[in-house]
Design a protein around this motif. Sequence first.
Motif, PDB file in Angstrom:
ATOM      1  N   ALA A   9      41.081  35.916  37.461  1.00  0.00           N
ATOM      2  CA  ALA A   9      40.711  34.725  38.239  1.00  0.00           C
ATOM      3  C   ALA A   9      39.235  34.769  38.601  1.00  0.00           C
ATOM      4  O   ALA A   9      38.547  33.741  38.626  1.00  0.00           O
ATOM      5  N   TYR A  10      38.730  35.983  38.852  1.00  0.00           N
ATOM      6  CA  TYR A  10      37.329  36.144  39.274  1.00  0.00           C
ATOM      7  C   TYR A  10      36.352  36.049  38.109  1.00  0.00           C
ATOM      8  O   TYR A  10      35.180  35.745  38.312  1.00  0.00           O
ATOM      9  N   THR A  11      36.819  36.310  36.896  1.00  0.00           N
ATOM     10  CA  THR A  11      35.894  36.371  35.758  1.00  0.00           C
ATOM     11  C   THR A  11      36.080  35.248  34.740  1.00  0.00           C
ATOM     12  O   THR A  11      35.265  35.122  33.832  1.00  0.00           O
ATOM     13  N   LYS A  71      36.890  29.891  37.758  1.00  0.00           N
ATOM     14  CA  LYS A  71      36.564  30.500  39.059  1.00  0.00           C
ATOM     15  C   LYS A  71      35.851  29.514  39.969  1.00  0.00           C
ATOM     16  O   LYS A  71      35.060  28.690  39.522  1.00  0.00           O
ATOM     17  N   ASN A  72      36.165  29.589  41.246  1.00  0.00           N
ATOM     18  CA  ASN A  72      35.529  28.717  42.230  1.00  0.00           C
ATOM     19  C   ASN A  72      35.416  29.487  43.541  1.00  0.00           C
ATOM     20  O   ASN A  72      36.005  30.575  43.678  1.00  0.00           O
ATOM     21  N   SER A 110      38.969  30.482  45.065  1.00  0.00           N
ATOM     22  CA  SER A 110      39.749  31.438  44.264  1.00  0.00           C
ATOM     23  C   SER A 110      39.063  32.798  44.307  1.00  0.00           C
ATOM     24  O   SER A 110      39.729  33.842  44.337  1.00  0.00           O
ATOM     25  N   ASP A 111      37.729  32.796  44.318  1.00  0.00           N
ATOM     26  CA  ASP A 111      36.988  34.063  44.424  1.00  0.00           C
ATOM     27  C   ASP A 111      37.357  34.803  45.703  1.00  0.00           C
ATOM     28  O   ASP A 111      37.562  36.023  45.700  1.00  0.00           O
ATOM     29  N   ALA A 114      40.706  36.333  45.345  1.00  0.00           N
ATOM     30  CA  ALA A 114      40.673  37.411  44.353  1.00  0.00           C
ATOM     31  C   ALA A 114      40.015  38.664  44.940  1.00  0.00           C
ATOM     32  O   ALA A 114      40.526  39.777  44.791  1.00  0.00           O
ATOM     33  N   ALA A 117      44.902  32.995  43.776  1.00  0.00           N
ATOM     34  CA  ALA A 117      43.642  32.985  43.012  1.00  0.00           C
ATOM     35  C   ALA A 117      43.871  32.487  41.588  1.00  0.00           C
ATOM     36  O   ALA A 117      43.179  31.585  41.111  1.00  0.00           O
ATOM     37  N   SER A 136      42.455  29.442  39.390  1.00  0.00           N
ATOM     38  CA  SER A 136      41.485  29.855  38.375  1.00  0.00           C
ATOM     39  C   SER A 136      42.269  30.650  37.326  1.00  0.00           C
ATOM     40  O   SER A 136      42.420  31.869  37.440  1.00  0.00           O
ATOM     41  N   GLN A 155      29.544  38.902  37.187  1.00  0.00           N
ATOM     42  CA  GLN A 155      30.834  38.841  37.884  1.00  0.00           C
ATOM     43  C   GLN A 155      31.558  40.177  37.804  1.00  0.00           C
ATOM     44  O   GLN A 155      32.156  40.628  38.781  1.00  0.00           O
TER      45      GLN A 155
END
Lengths: 190, 395
Positions: free
Chosen positions: B206-208, B212-213, B216-217, B220, B257, B261, B303
């Motif tokens: 979700a982070y990469t 991603k937003n 969600s970051d 995560a 997350a 994302s 990221q």
Amino acid sequence: MNRNPHKSIGDPAPVAGPGPSYSVQRRYVAFMMWLIARLLQAASAVDRTIRSDVADLPEGFSFCMRVRSGTPALTMKKSGDGLAVVRRSSEIRPTLAFEFKHVAHAFLVLSFQESTPRAFANDRLSIDGEFTNAMKVLRCLNRMQALVLPRFVAGRALKEYPAIGLAEKLALAARIYGRFVIDLFRRDSS
Amino acid sequence: MTDHYFEFSSPVKLVAGFRALEHIPFELETRGATRPLIVSDKGVVAAGLVEVVMAAVRAEGGNVGPVFDDVPPDSSMEAVEAGARVYLESGCDAIIAVGGGSVMDTAKAMNIMATEGGGDPRRFAGYNNLTHRLKPFVAIPTTAGTGSEVTAISVIKDREAGSKTFFFSQFLLPDVAVLDPRMTLKLPPMITAATAMDALTHAVEAYTCLGKNPLSDAYAEAAIRRISRWMVPVLENPQDGDGRLALAEAAAMAGIAFSNSPVGLVHALAHTVGAMYGIHHGAANSIFLPAVLRFNLPRCRDQIGDLLLYLAGADVYAGTSVDRRPEEAIGRIEELKEKAHALCGLPRTLAETGKVSRDALPEVATRSLDDGTMVMNPRDVTYEQALEVLEAAWD
């Protein structure tokens, strides 16, 4: 006297509007969908990579790309190892549908302001149908764009520009555009 | 004009922590429900977890309907139809799902039929084909990994169609997710590790990945911090209630997350080896995660470098040069895998699963290219590249 409660003295000038009017965007999107369908039909006739993906689609497969209101739209179906434009789209129910939520979103993508993967990430469009088939169609669309568009334009439409030599690209692009012109003088399949 | 845009939705009420189960009667009552159907599977019932839930509800004078525990490991359309019949014939007015991902998915699809009064659930399959709210639905996860308690997706094996039927709608989301450490205390170490690594993968992808937003970051990051802090202590001491709760919270946050994302290449590969060889989804994610991060490095180095802060803490992050952070972050994930392997035998490589032959990797690569999660991976993936990643994860 400041009549706008949301605006204070010294605010910067309003930012630019959303670009062309919706009706202009709709006409542009309709033209681009017409063009994409016919270029994809031509590319699926001459490019082995695209034909390989199309061959793996189930028999009777069809797909459409449309704006939420239903138009503009393009509809294509599997025909042999290639894809054929469906002119009377109301006569079939597509197996797979890519649907833009708004004509403005379709305009963003089809005017190369937003790549297709970014549009998915931004929830601009949805997929209704089997994802395995959707991935094959997306690969065909990506490959077609990489072949027929100049690299600096294709780079804006795609996640990554694929490894294609210039000579190979020019040769395939010439064949695709040639086939496109020939098809224009033939009656589209239906 | 900025081209920044994102969507974020997380309407599930989380009820988490000490004596959380005892909040269920209140949550049912405020939704007008008096007779919930309990959906579970035989393993969860045998572990005594359904009894714990029923006791918590009955202690406040609450009524509990029948227990439907015929959910198979991969779910099934037959179970959805059978459970919905029990719901309708027993006069139930809500669903409580107690179990892992299969139970959650089955209960979500069952809720469609319960609300519609029967019929074929397949007519609501696909994307956003529900148009109104369903019956009150309480989800109680008994694993800490899938995040199904906060996702709007249900995937049901459909033997009749010979495929899996997919439902996606915001209306499938539970009204309430109850995270109580009592529900995961008895989870075997291997499943604890596999599900924790599953949740870690949800958060990291979700982070990469492309969706991603900022929100969600945030989920995560918090999930990654909890898993890196608590997975090993819980494996060393399975009765650690605080750690169990932290992992359950992490799984829910990772679920939120990746609901906002979506995941990428790790899941494409894990789905494929899961379908072809029955490899546990969490174990497969754990195997592929470092190799995929290395593959994605050229597109999301920053990221991946950020992950070091959440995996190792501020001191390590500050003491590592920017250039080295991505490799250090991947190294930290590999350390977690090594520790999980040492403590409970979680396979580190495809070879260690003992289920896949190296000769099969080309077929795995081909099939994984058609997985829908590929769309959100930050890099396009060719057959050759997918095969390279698989080889890197082999041994």
